[in-house]
Scaffold this active site. Structure first.
Site, PDB file in Angstrom:
ATOM      1  CG  HIS A  72      -0.817   7.214  -1.382  1.00  0.00           C
ATOM      2  ND1 HIS A  72      -2.112   7.360  -1.824  1.00  0.00           N
ATOM      3  CD2 HIS A  72      -0.907   6.559  -0.187  1.00  0.00           C
ATOM      4  CE1 HIS A  72      -2.944   6.833  -0.941  1.00  0.00           C
ATOM      5  NE2 HIS A  72      -2.240   6.336   0.068  1.00  0.00           N
ATOM      6  CG  HIS A 102      -4.422   2.770   6.016  1.00  0.00           C
ATOM      7  ND1 HIS A 102      -5.744   2.829   6.367  1.00  0.00           N
ATOM      8  CD2 HIS A 102      -4.332   3.363   4.815  1.00  0.00           C
ATOM      9  CE1 HIS A 102      -6.426   3.445   5.415  1.00  0.00           C
ATOM     10  NE2 HIS A 102      -5.588   3.775   4.463  1.00  0.00           N
ATOM     11  CG  ASN A 162      -5.117   8.744  -3.273  1.00  0.00           C
ATOM     12  OD1 ASN A 162      -4.116   8.141  -3.682  1.00  0.00           O
ATOM     13  ND2 ASN A 162      -5.116   9.406  -2.129  1.00  0.00           N
ATOM     14  CE  LYS A 212      -7.859   2.361   0.027  1.00  0.00           C
ATOM     15  NZ  LYS A 212      -6.773   3.320   0.138  1.00  0.00           N
ATOM     16  CG  HIS A 267      -9.519   5.052   3.990  1.00  0.00           C
ATOM     17  ND1 HIS A 267      -8.311   5.721   3.977  1.00  0.00           N
ATOM     18  CD2 HIS A 267     -10.190   5.528   5.066  1.00  0.00           C
ATOM     19  CE1 HIS A 267      -8.260   6.565   4.989  1.00  0.00           C
ATOM     20  NE2 HIS A 267      -9.400   6.478   5.660  1.00  0.00           N
ATOM     21  CG  ASP A 302      -1.223   5.144   3.805  1.00  0.00           C
ATOM     22  OD1 ASP A 302      -1.377   5.378   2.587  1.00  0.00           O
ATOM     23  OD2 ASP A 302      -1.971   5.613   4.678  1.00  0.00           O
ATOM     24  CG  HIS A 322      -1.804   1.189   1.336  1.00  0.00           C
ATOM     25  ND1 HIS A 322      -3.136   1.066   1.635  1.00  0.00           N
ATOM     26  CD2 HIS A 322      -1.598   2.513   1.170  1.00  0.00           C
ATOM     27  CE1 HIS A 322      -3.697   2.259   1.633  1.00  0.00           C
ATOM     28  NE2 HIS A 322      -2.777   3.165   1.366  1.00  0.00           N
TER      29      HIS A 322
HETATM   30  O1  DOR Z   1      -2.638   9.838   5.474  1.00  0.00           O
HETATM   31  C1  DOR Z   1      -3.090   9.494   4.406  1.00  0.00           C
HETATM   32  N1  DOR Z   1      -2.606   9.994   3.249  1.00  0.00           N
HETATM   33  N2  DOR Z   1      -4.081   8.611   4.383  1.00  0.00           N
HETATM   34  C2  DOR Z   1      -4.720   8.306   3.260  1.00  0.00           C
HETATM   35  O2  DOR Z   1      -5.641   7.533   3.316  1.00  0.00           O
HETATM   36  C3  DOR Z   1      -4.364   8.967   1.976  1.00  0.00           C
HETATM   37  C4  DOR Z   1      -2.990   9.440   1.985  1.00  0.00           C
HETATM   38  C5  DOR Z   1      -2.667  10.392   0.866  1.00  0.00           C
HETATM   39  O3  DOR Z   1      -3.059  10.128  -0.267  1.00  0.00           O
HETATM   40  O4  DOR Z   1      -1.979  11.385   1.115  1.00  0.00           O
HETATM   41 ZN    ZN Z   2      -3.075   5.200   1.560  1.00  0.00          ZN
END
Ligand code: DOR
Ligand code: ZN
Length: 346
Positions: free
Chosen positions: A15, A173, A41, A98, A135, A246, A13
């Site tokens: 980004h 998470h 996202n 997701k 989530h 995450d 997981h």
């Molecule tokens: O802290 C977070 N940041 N939680 C999430 O679910 C998304 C992520 C983000 O995309 O920055």
């Molecule tokens: Zn995330």
């Protein structure tokens, strides 16, 4: 010098963001992970197979020379997602979908407002053998932010898991004792990822002595009893719990802001942060299962064949990382000392 060698791990997981940001984030993760589940996202989000595959190509183009790193792509579910989107995504090689409840976190405004309306989509995922990544927080304004995960389990997750006994579900998470317990008692089709920040920190680290924006993530850090429950579950070596950082980069000025973004950028120290936790718990022998075995086993993928070596050697996480355009970003655990270091990066 003490060292430990592990089968090469994966990050289930994270980004990466997009465009220029990839030149920073992809090498950071490819440093030690062979594969990663890439969150969808973006702005706008990745909602179909074509977008996911185009995004995959941009990530591949940002790999360091010679890197075999493999991004595993995901779709962002919306109210408009159809069973046909799922079939197309599966055929194109998308790994998972997701589910963000709308408004739950960063770039989730376009996400799902009525989860039960998506049941035909979950049905298609169950049929296609495509995991649902969740989530798990409710977004109702009257629900306290510290209770949002617990209430999500009762009102949303339990019904989904009951309705789709053949659907692989990753509760992403997790942050609470209730989540750890839910996953532990659920069937073998339900697993969870756990971040380094939720193992290393609790809400005091966010709020005591001044607000610490770089420790702000969602789901928000909980009280120390929950942190303890997560630490116990990873120390137990239960294969339902595996590594998902995450890692979520945001420029410094977006974190140090009157309305700061949620997310901890942990990629440059990810495996070392987990090693710290397992060492503190006296269970370094359990790190390899968590980091390298249980994730691919759950996803039905081969375990990696290579290895990485961590050596016991103190180092300081950098105070700043510069984005390709020069914008500063503060990594998670900036300026703090870690006791394990990936050998190749010494
Ligand atoms: O802290 C977070 N940041 N939680 C999430 O679910 C998304 C992520 C983000 O995309 O920055
Ligand atoms: Zn995330």
């Amino acid at each position: 010098m003490q060292s430990i060698t592990l089968r090469t791990p994966d990050d289930w997981h994270l980004h990466f963001r997009d465009d220029d940001m990839l030149a920073e984030t992809v090498p950071a993760t490819a440093r030690c992970f062979a594969r990663a589940i890439v969150m969808p996202n973006l702005v706008p989000p990745v909602v179909n197979a074509e977008q996911a595959m185009a995004y995959r190509q941009r990530i591949l183009a940002a790999r360091p020379v010679g890197s075999q790193f493999e991004p595993l792509m995901t779709l962002y579910l919306t109210n408009q997602t159809s069973p046909q989107d799922i079939a197309q995504a599966k055929a194109a090689g998308v790994t998972a979908c997701k589910l963000y409840p709308a408004g739950a976190t960063t770039n989730s405004d376009a996400a799902v407002t009525g989860i039960s309306a998506l049941y035909p989509v979950f049905e298609a995922m169950q049929k296609a053998g495509m995991p649902l990544l969740i989530h798990g927080e409710v977004t109702d304004s009257h629900i306290d932010i510290f209770d949002r995960e617990k209430i999500f389990i009762e009102t949303q997750l339990q019904p989904i898991v009951e309705a789709f006994p053949g659907l692989s579900v990753v509760f992403e998470h997790i942050t609470t004792a209730e989540a750890a317990q839910f996953v532990t008692q659920a069937g073998a089709n339900v697993a969870a990822t756990i971040t380094p920040q939720h193992l290393l920190l609790n809400r005091n680290d966010l709020l005591v002595g001044g607000v610490k924006p770089h420790n702000y993530c969602l789901p928000v850090l909980k009280r120390n009893t929950h942190q303890q429950a997560l630490r116990e579950v990873v120390a137990s070596g239960n294969p339902k719990f595996f590594l998902g950082t995450d890692s979520a980069p945001h420029a410094r000025h977006k974190k140090e802001n009157a309305c700061g973004c949620a997310g901890c950028y942990s990629a440059w120290s990810a495996i070392e942060l987990y090693a710290e936790v397992f060492d503190q718990l006296g269970v370094l022998d359990k790190l390899e299962g968590f980091a390298s075995h249980y994730g691919p086993d759950f996803y039905g993928l081969e375990r990696n064949t290579g290895t990485i070596t961590l050596v016991k050697s103190s180092w300081q996480v950098p105070e700043l990382v510069a984005l390709p355009d020069g914008t500063p970003m503060v990594p998670f655990f900036a300026g703090q000392t870690l006791n394990w270091k990936l050998e190749a990066s010494l």
